[in-house]
Design a protein around this motif. Sequence first.
Motif, short mmCIF file in Angstrom:
data_model
loop_
_atom_site.label_atom_id
_atom_site.label_comp_id
_atom_site.label_asym_id
_atom_site.label_seq_id
_atom_site.Cartn_x
_atom_site.Cartn_y
_atom_site.Cartn_z
N ASN A 120 0.85 -1.19 0.00
CA ASN A 120 0.00 0.00 0.00
C ASN A 120 0.88 1.24 0.00
N LEU A 121 0.68 2.11 -0.97
CA LEU A 121 1.39 3.38 -1.02
C LEU A 121 0.55 4.43 -0.30
N THR A 122 1.12 5.03 0.73
CA THR A 122 0.44 6.14 1.40
C THR A 122 1.01 7.45 0.83
N ASP A 156 -9.05 10.44 4.18
CA ASP A 156 -8.29 9.72 3.16
C ASP A 156 -9.20 9.16 2.06
N ILE A 157 -8.56 8.87 0.93
CA ILE A 157 -9.20 8.24 -0.22
C ILE A 157 -8.40 6.98 -0.53
N ILE A 161 -3.55 2.26 -3.00
CA ILE A 161 -2.99 3.57 -2.70
C ILE A 161 -3.94 4.25 -1.73
N THR A 162 -3.39 4.82 -0.68
CA THR A 162 -4.18 5.61 0.26
C THR A 162 -3.73 7.06 0.18
N GLY A 165 8.22 8.43 8.50
CA GLY A 165 7.79 7.14 7.99
C GLY A 165 6.31 6.86 8.13
N GLN A 166 5.53 7.84 8.59
CA GLN A 166 4.09 7.64 8.72
C GLN A 166 3.41 7.50 7.37
N VAL A 167 3.93 8.21 6.36
CA VAL A 167 3.49 8.03 4.98
C VAL A 167 4.74 7.85 4.12
N LEU A 168 4.55 7.28 2.94
CA LEU A 168 5.70 7.01 2.07
C LEU A 168 5.99 8.16 1.12
#
Length: 546
Positions: free
Chosen positions: A49-51, A219-220, A246-247, A264-267
Amino acid sequence: MSRSIAWMKVMALAAVLVMVLSGCGAGGSSSGSAQASGGEQASQAEGGNLTFALATSPDTLDPHRSGLAVTVRAIRTIYDNLVVQLPDGSIKPWLATEWSVSEDGKSYTFKLREDVKFHDGTPFNAEAVKYNLDRVIDPATKAANSLALIRPYQSSEVIDEYTIKVNLASPSQAFLGNLSQALLGIVSPTAAKKYGDQLGKNPVGTGPYTFVKWDENADIVVAKNKDYNWAPETVENKAAPHLDTITFKIVPEEATRIGSVQSGQVLAAETVPPQNVAALKNDPNQQLLQANTVGLPYTLFFNLRKAPWDDVKVRQAVQSAVDVESIVKTLYLGNYERAWSALSPGILGYDASLEGSINPDINKANQLLDEQGWIKGADGIREKDGQKLTLRYVDGSPNREKRNDIAAIIQQQLKQVGIAVEVEITKDIATVIYQNWDYDLYGNSQVNSDPNALYAFYHTSAEGERRTLSGLSDPKIDQLLEQGAVETDPEKRVEIYNEIQQVLIDQAVILPIYVFPYTVAASKSVQGVKFDSLGYPLFNDVRIQP
């Protein structure tokens, strides 16, 4: 096909777009995507999952009704287009496999792919394309930017299941390229009829990802379309994406957004604040990706339908009093370029001769206001006929790209020449700007591939249509815009759009401020991010390195 091929060559030669992509920092790449230093290991990475943190929230996931660039980050994953535009300006097949253009330039006949289905199982065919094009011009749709993009579309004829003839009211040099833009993405007719006004919350397209959910202001989420097999030339992977999901996380506060990547909470996160650029370039765990955007730079529009801003000399006084160079250097630390005209560099017709043409001149500003009878009062604010010279400057919230800060600086700069600036920051731009037209100065920008984008901003509004931001009504500008839309000679088009830009600056209709570079901060583990010709991210090739 001869006419369409010739047209594409003209577009390529005109080079309406220049897209620059850089991967900065240790081990960074400038190859057009974020290449993994892990080589074979990264190339085999599948799933995950890509954030991806967005700077603002989309207004809707219905492409035909959206008016925000941020929406495109998400809807590019859900919808496809008939054609794709490459960075050199050429137009290539996507959902349409080929096309021809009539001799008079008023009809396009498209042959369509026969192996495509919408996410809900609805077949993609000529009927679906006709439904989409007709939907954009249907008043009930309440189309936003898509309506300007589709003009001068008039009607469509279904020739057979996979052939459609598209008719225009007049020739348009921008039409084919506009069909590549995400806001003219093809929606499922079945879903559009089922959900009506709520399609934006239940989007269905043919794209590489399917919609999962949208938690408002949070989020989406989109998921891999396992049946996908028809990606355009702008990506390497023509089949289903490598990622599972993807988020898109909505994180308006810039320090939080970039901090979430570093922690590191999102990429990945978009719209990197200028003060963070250097640190990201030097961070061995992060990379900075950047793509130039083209179209209309961030521009402040005077409301010419409100006095005293209908007076060209008063507008010229503001133009002379505002120190744009200082604003851009102070806020963007050399990472944003100053804008000089109604178009950005890199687009066909950009007038480089305007660079350096407007510089701050306090004496000139004061002289112009004196000439128009605006006299400074005891408090330093000018008055005329018992009225204070007050400028109502409206901007949106959150503080996108430090635009609120621009308002604050201009407030101080104009105070020096006796103009009181009332700044209103609102979350409800739709009502304040587009319903009540309650502003004297308001800023906007638009990503676009053709100078015909100026038409929707500066041509006199037709009866019953939404007025333009400036409210300009100038027969000379109208005529030039109409000529530019149909002129087939690129050199003549350049001359036309040069003249338009010069008039807009000479008459101080606008204050151009900055050219926006789209930036993404990402973990080094994120590989394969690419950008389309307008600078929007593409996720077909993305892998997350273990």
